[in-house]
Design a protein around this motif. Structure first.
Motif, PDB file in Angstrom:
ATOM      1  N   ALA A   8     -14.032 -46.982   6.586  1.00 36.59           N
ATOM      2  CA  ALA A   8     -13.956 -46.581   4.892  1.00 36.59           C
ATOM      3  C   ALA A   8     -15.191 -45.628   4.675  1.00 36.59           C
ATOM      4  O   ALA A   8     -14.982 -44.641   3.957  1.00 36.59           O
ATOM      5  N   ASN A   9     -16.149 -45.834   5.181  1.00 34.11           N
ATOM      6  CA  ASN A   9     -17.398 -44.676   4.799  1.00 34.11           C
ATOM      7  C   ASN A   9     -17.199 -43.522   5.566  1.00 34.11           C
ATOM      8  O   ASN A   9     -17.478 -42.309   4.775  1.00 34.11           O
ATOM      9  N   GLU A  10     -16.510 -43.368   6.652  1.00 27.53           N
ATOM     10  CA  GLU A  10     -16.359 -41.994   6.902  1.00 27.53           C
ATOM     11  C   GLU A  10     -15.180 -41.414   6.142  1.00 27.53           C
ATOM     12  O   GLU A  10     -15.398 -40.116   6.173  1.00 27.53           O
ATOM     13  N   ALA A  11     -14.124 -42.203   5.816  1.00 29.42           N
ATOM     14  CA  ALA A  11     -13.147 -41.615   5.035  1.00 29.42           C
ATOM     15  C   ALA A  11     -13.835 -41.025   3.808  1.00 29.42           C
ATOM     16  O   ALA A  11     -13.484 -40.049   3.014  1.00 29.42           O
ATOM     17  N   GLU A  12     -14.649 -41.980   2.981  1.00 28.60           N
ATOM     18  CA  GLU A  12     -15.337 -41.279   1.821  1.00 28.60           C
ATOM     19  C   GLU A  12     -16.344 -40.281   2.089  1.00 28.60           C
ATOM     20  O   GLU A  12     -16.312 -39.408   1.345  1.00 28.60           O
ATOM     21  N   LEU A  13     -16.683 -40.254   3.314  1.00 26.02           N
ATOM     22  CA  LEU A  13     -17.810 -38.926   3.520  1.00 26.02           C
ATOM     23  C   LEU A  13     -16.716 -37.655   3.764  1.00 26.02           C
ATOM     24  O   LEU A  13     -17.053 -36.663   3.163  1.00 26.02           O
ATOM     25  N   ALA A  14     -15.711 -37.975   4.377  1.00 28.70           N
ATOM     26  CA  ALA A  14     -14.695 -36.712   4.274  1.00 28.70           C
ATOM     27  C   ALA A  14     -14.124 -36.453   3.020  1.00 28.70           C
ATOM     28  O   ALA A  14     -14.066 -35.292   2.879  1.00 28.70           O
ATOM     29  N   LEU A  15     -13.701 -37.408   2.203  1.00 30.25           N
ATOM     30  CA  LEU A  15     -13.478 -37.325   0.843  1.00 30.25           C
ATOM     31  C   LEU A  15     -14.431 -36.183  -0.071  1.00 30.25           C
ATOM     32  O   LEU A  15     -14.095 -35.489  -0.649  1.00 30.25           O
ATOM     33  N   GLY A  16     -15.574 -36.710   0.239  1.00 35.77           N
ATOM     34  CA  GLY A  16     -16.893 -36.177  -0.730  1.00 35.77           C
ATOM     35  C   GLY A  16     -16.776 -34.797   0.047  1.00 35.77           C
ATOM     36  O   GLY A  16     -17.122 -33.782  -0.932  1.00 35.77           O
ATOM     37  N   ARG A  17     -16.841 -34.545   1.237  1.00 31.75           N
ATOM     38  CA  ARG A  17     -17.176 -33.205   1.867  1.00 31.75           C
ATOM     39  C   ARG A  17     -15.667 -32.318   1.279  1.00 31.75           C
ATOM     40  O   ARG A  17     -16.151 -30.937   0.663  1.00 31.75           O
ATOM     41  N   GLU A  18     -14.512 -32.641   1.234  1.00 33.27           N
ATOM     42  CA  GLU A  18     -13.366 -31.829   0.817  1.00 33.27           C
ATOM     43  C   GLU A  18     -13.735 -31.650  -0.727  1.00 33.27           C
ATOM     44  O   GLU A  18     -13.509 -30.516  -1.158  1.00 33.27           O
ATOM     45  N   ALA A  19     -14.022 -32.753  -1.577  1.00 31.98           N
ATOM     46  CA  ALA A  19     -14.287 -32.255  -2.927  1.00 31.98           C
ATOM     47  C   ALA A  19     -15.459 -31.220  -3.360  1.00 31.98           C
ATOM     48  O   ALA A  19     -15.379 -30.472  -4.028  1.00 31.98           O
ATOM     49  N   ALA A  20     -16.697 -31.409  -2.514  1.00 32.61           N
ATOM     50  CA  ALA A  20     -17.466 -30.393  -2.501  1.00 32.61           C
ATOM     51  C   ALA A  20     -16.953 -28.959  -2.392  1.00 32.61           C
ATOM     52  O   ALA A  20     -17.229 -28.107  -2.665  1.00 32.61           O
ATOM     53  N   ILE A  21     -16.163 -28.921  -0.985  1.00 32.47           N
ATOM     54  CA  ILE A  21     -15.716 -27.550  -0.642  1.00 32.47           C
ATOM     55  C   ILE A  21     -14.769 -27.162  -1.878  1.00 32.47           C
ATOM     56  O   ILE A  21     -14.823 -25.810  -2.065  1.00 32.47           O
ATOM     57  N   GLN A  22     -13.845 -27.972  -2.411  1.00 32.13           N
ATOM     58  CA  GLN A  22     -12.763 -27.442  -3.185  1.00 32.13           C
ATOM     59  C   GLN A  22     -13.579 -26.928  -4.659  1.00 32.13           C
ATOM     60  O   GLN A  22     -13.304 -26.143  -5.169  1.00 32.13           O
ATOM     61  N   GLY A  23     -14.674 -27.919  -4.926  1.00 26.71           N
ATOM     62  CA  GLY A  23     -15.419 -27.688  -6.028  1.00 26.71           C
ATOM     63  C   GLY A  23     -16.057 -26.334  -6.070  1.00 26.71           C
ATOM     64  O   GLY A  23     -16.105 -25.213  -6.925  1.00 26.71           O
ATOM     65  N   ALA A  24     -16.697 -25.997  -4.915  1.00 24.66           N
ATOM     66  CA  ALA A  24     -17.467 -24.834  -4.541  1.00 24.66           C
ATOM     67  C   ALA A  24     -16.302 -23.573  -4.689  1.00 24.66           C
ATOM     68  O   ALA A  24     -16.487 -22.565  -5.475  1.00 24.66           O
ATOM     69  N   ILE A  25     -15.161 -23.600  -4.148  1.00 19.79           N
ATOM     70  CA  ILE A  25     -14.031 -22.618  -4.164  1.00 19.79           C
ATOM     71  C   ILE A  25     -13.820 -22.441  -5.864  1.00 19.79           C
ATOM     72  O   ILE A  25     -13.869 -21.179  -6.186  1.00 19.79           O
ATOM     73  N   GLU A  26     -13.686 -23.408  -6.487  1.00 18.03           N
ATOM     74  CA  GLU A  26     -13.228 -23.338  -7.903  1.00 18.03           C
ATOM     75  C   GLU A  26     -14.250 -22.507  -8.556  1.00 18.03           C
ATOM     76  O   GLU A  26     -13.863 -21.872  -9.550  1.00 18.03           O
ATOM     77  N   LEU A  27     -15.796 -22.867  -8.372  1.00 19.45           N
ATOM     78  CA  LEU A  27     -16.614 -22.303  -8.972  1.00 19.45           C
ATOM     79  C   LEU A  27     -16.788 -20.797  -8.679  1.00 19.45           C
ATOM     80  O   LEU A  27     -16.998 -19.726  -9.450  1.00 19.45           O
ATOM     81  N   LEU A  28     -16.439 -20.492  -7.345  1.00 17.25           N
ATOM     82  CA  LEU A  28     -16.318 -19.117  -6.968  1.00 17.25           C
ATOM     83  C   LEU A  28     -15.378 -18.290  -7.663  1.00 17.25           C
ATOM     84  O   LEU A  28     -15.289 -17.150  -7.908  1.00 17.25           O
ATOM     85  N   LEU A  29     -13.929 -18.695  -7.635  1.00 16.59           N
ATOM     86  CA  LEU A  29     -13.162 -18.336  -8.541  1.00 16.59           C
ATOM     87  C   LEU A  29     -13.246 -18.089 -10.036  1.00 16.59           C
ATOM     88  O   LEU A  29     -12.836 -17.138 -10.490  1.00 16.59           O
ATOM     89  N   ARG A  30     -13.919 -18.950 -10.646  1.00 19.86           N
ATOM     90  CA  ARG A  30     -14.334 -18.726 -11.924  1.00 19.86           C
ATOM     91  C   ARG A  30     -15.518 -17.762 -11.983  1.00 19.86           C
ATOM     92  O   ARG A  30     -15.210 -17.096 -12.681  1.00 19.86           O
ATOM     93  N   SER A  31     -16.400 -17.544 -11.212  1.00 22.94           N
ATOM     94  CA  SER A  31     -17.176 -16.262 -11.110  1.00 22.94           C
ATOM     95  C   SER A  31     -16.426 -15.244 -11.022  1.00 22.94           C
ATOM     96  O   SER A  31     -17.023 -14.327 -11.811  1.00 22.94           O
TER      97      SER A  31
END
Length: 143
Positions: A8-31
């Motif tokens: 569960a912790n590994e899955a949560e970490l993977a989800l957190g990493r994916e959320a961070a990547i997608q968030g960074a991409i969205e910020l770049l696109l907004r920029s």
């Protein structure tokens, strides 16, 4: 023996990493959209909110050198603009279901991995985009 909540912790970490990547991409696109709005304002189009290069070109015309520079970046496969286009396309599509390997399905195929979403690649794109914006600011502040 690892604790029971390890997966569960590994899955949560993977989800957190994916959320961070997608968030960074969205910020770049907004920029990028903000960069287009900044260029429109340089050409006295204060109410212009272009979200694409074509919209910017129809707003200020194809003549300005800024449009030519962006068109060049759009055509170059290794440019930050092109990387953002690839990221935007991949961000808009649902994830592809991968086939599992089995004895009946042993043929190796090349999988489309999509654009580079690594932190290093996103930082490179951000840096190139910032350099472009700084150059624009410097060029237009001379007028």
């Amino acid at each position: 023996m690892p604790p029971r909540d390890q997966p569960a912790n590994e899955a949560e970490l993977a989800l957190g990493r994916e959320a961070a990547i997608q968030g960074a991409i969205e910020l770049l696109l907004r920029s990028r959209r903000l960069l287009l709005a900044m260029i429109a304002r340089f050409y006295q189009k204060r109410n212009g909110e272009p979200s694409t290069l074509d919209e910017l070109a129809s707003l200020i015309g194809e003549g300005p050198s800024d449009i030519a520079r962006l068109r060049d970046l759009e055509q170059r496969p290794d440019s930050w603009w092109n990387h953002l286009d690839q990221l935007e396309m991949s961000q808009s599509r649902p994830p592809v279901n991968r086939k599992s390997v089995s004895e009946e399905n042993i043929i190796a195929v090349s999988a489309d991995t999509g654009p580079d979403r690594s932190a290093q690649a996103l930082r490179r794109t951000l840096g190139a985009m910032k350099n472009f914006a700084d150059d624009l600011e410097e060029q237009h502040s001379e007028w």
